[in-house]
Scaffold this motif. Structure first.
Motif: not given
Ligand SMILES: C[S@@+](CC[C@H](N)C(=O)[O-])C[C@H]1O[C@@H](n2cnc3c(N)ncnc32)[C@H](O)[C@@H]1O
Length: 328
Positions: A308-313
């Protein structure tokens, strides 16, 4: 062969995860993987054009020639036999500048058997300094402009929930769908994920509870001369409507601007995960954007969390690009 992929660096871990998944999708598992800043090196066998055509979050697909101290790559350059080929050396540095002295030294070493040609080189060498020095030969350049051609502003059907095509492609690659494999997007919205999946040669099936979205997905696909099967249905009905699939890539509603038809995320996601378990073939992958990391625990026992990879929008939204595999 040993590869060197020049990652885009737009996220600390997603680009290397995309590259590794892309090789798996091409049935060419990468081994002996090392990541040095925005460089990823590993051993694998695959066709470079196929790799470059699929990748979204990388710039160059190269063959690694040497790595180590600067003296090591200089010595390797002296030993290479270019058989008279015209070549160019590029040594990109941070901030888009180049390191002229490095280019000159490596260029001089290669000029023993080749001819410098900055206009129409037959071979382009690239030199990078990370934790180690790396010398590589360019095999293919990733066409990042193509993704801009498909960005939301250039599509006939737009909604605020759309993923940028580069991220949609990364999600498709994380799903490991192969050429000719069947990919399902059960929350297809405007059809952006389906479009990227179709462009890597997948057979696409899209569904959405909202008829306007199905019509919009059809418009998106036909605008780019693609076709696929589109169904208006609640996600829970899909196991009785769709045959088993090789991959699922999807961006479900987050319970904010995108509609859940008043259903809570706590009710919708477990129902969706249950359907995904029934729809995926054993060993197949689900690549999904989740609004919070805690949602990864909503999957049932037949779906194994892989990465899992958090990508900030923006301030209040982070998409967690998450991969599950269906137990065998
Ligand atoms: C975040 S949007 C998808 C956006 C899409 N990735 C795009 O780029 O356009 C989520 C979609 O899920 C659909 N949806 C909501 N509840 C659903 C359900 N129960 N079953 C199927 N689709 C549903 C919504 O209509 C919406 O189009």
């Amino acid at each position: 062969m040993r590869w060197l992929i020049e990652l885009s660096g737009e996220h600390p871990t997603l680009p290397s995860a995309e590259a590794a998944a892309c090789f798996e999708a091409l049935k060419a598992r990468a081994t002996d993987v090392e990541v040095d800043g925005a460089l990823m090196t590993f051993a694998a066998e695959a066709k470079p054009e196929l790799v470059a055509e699929r990748l979204a979050l990388s710039h160059f697909v190269n063959e690694e020639i040497a790595t180590g101290a600067f003296e090591d790559i200089l010595a390797a350059s002296e030993k290479l036999d270019l058989a008279g080929a015209r070549f160019m050396v590029r040594a990109p540095a941070r901030g888009g500048s180049v390191r002229k002295s490095v280019e000159e030294k490596i260029g001089k070493a290669l000029a023993g058997t080749g001819k410098v040609d900055l206009g129409q080189p037959e071979v382009t060498f690239r030199v990078h300094e990370g934790k180690k020095w790396h010398l590589s030969r360019v095999l293919c350049k990733v066409n990042r402009t193509e993704f801009e051609r498909r960005r939301p502003a250039n599509r006939p059907f737009k909604k605020p929930v759309m993923l940028h095509p580069r991220l949609a492609r990364a999600l498709v690659n994380l799903s490991r769908v192969s050429y000719g494999g069947r990919l399902l997007d059960p929350f297809c919205g405007t059809g952006g994920i389906l479009l990227e999946a179709s462009l890597v040669g997948a057979e696409i099936v899209g569904s959405d509870i909202d008829g306007e979205m199905i019509a919009g997905s059809r418009k998106t696909l036909s605008h780019f001369n693609r076709t696929g099967r589109l169904i208006m249905a609640d996600v829970g009905r899909l196991p009785s409507l769709v045959e088993k699939v090789d991959a699922i890539a999807t961006d479900p509603p987050y319970g904010r601007s995108s509609s859940t038809k008043s259903e809570s995320i706590e009710s919708l996601y477990p129902r969706a995960f249950q359907a995904f378990g029934q729809l995926l073939k054993p060993g197949a992958h689900l690549a999904i954007c989740l609004p919070e990391e805690r949602h990864t625990t909503m999957a049932g026992p037949d779906l194994k969390l892989e990465e899992t990879y958090p990508v900030r929008v923006h301030g209040s939204l982070t998409r967690h690009f998450t991969v599950f595999s269906r137990s065998r």
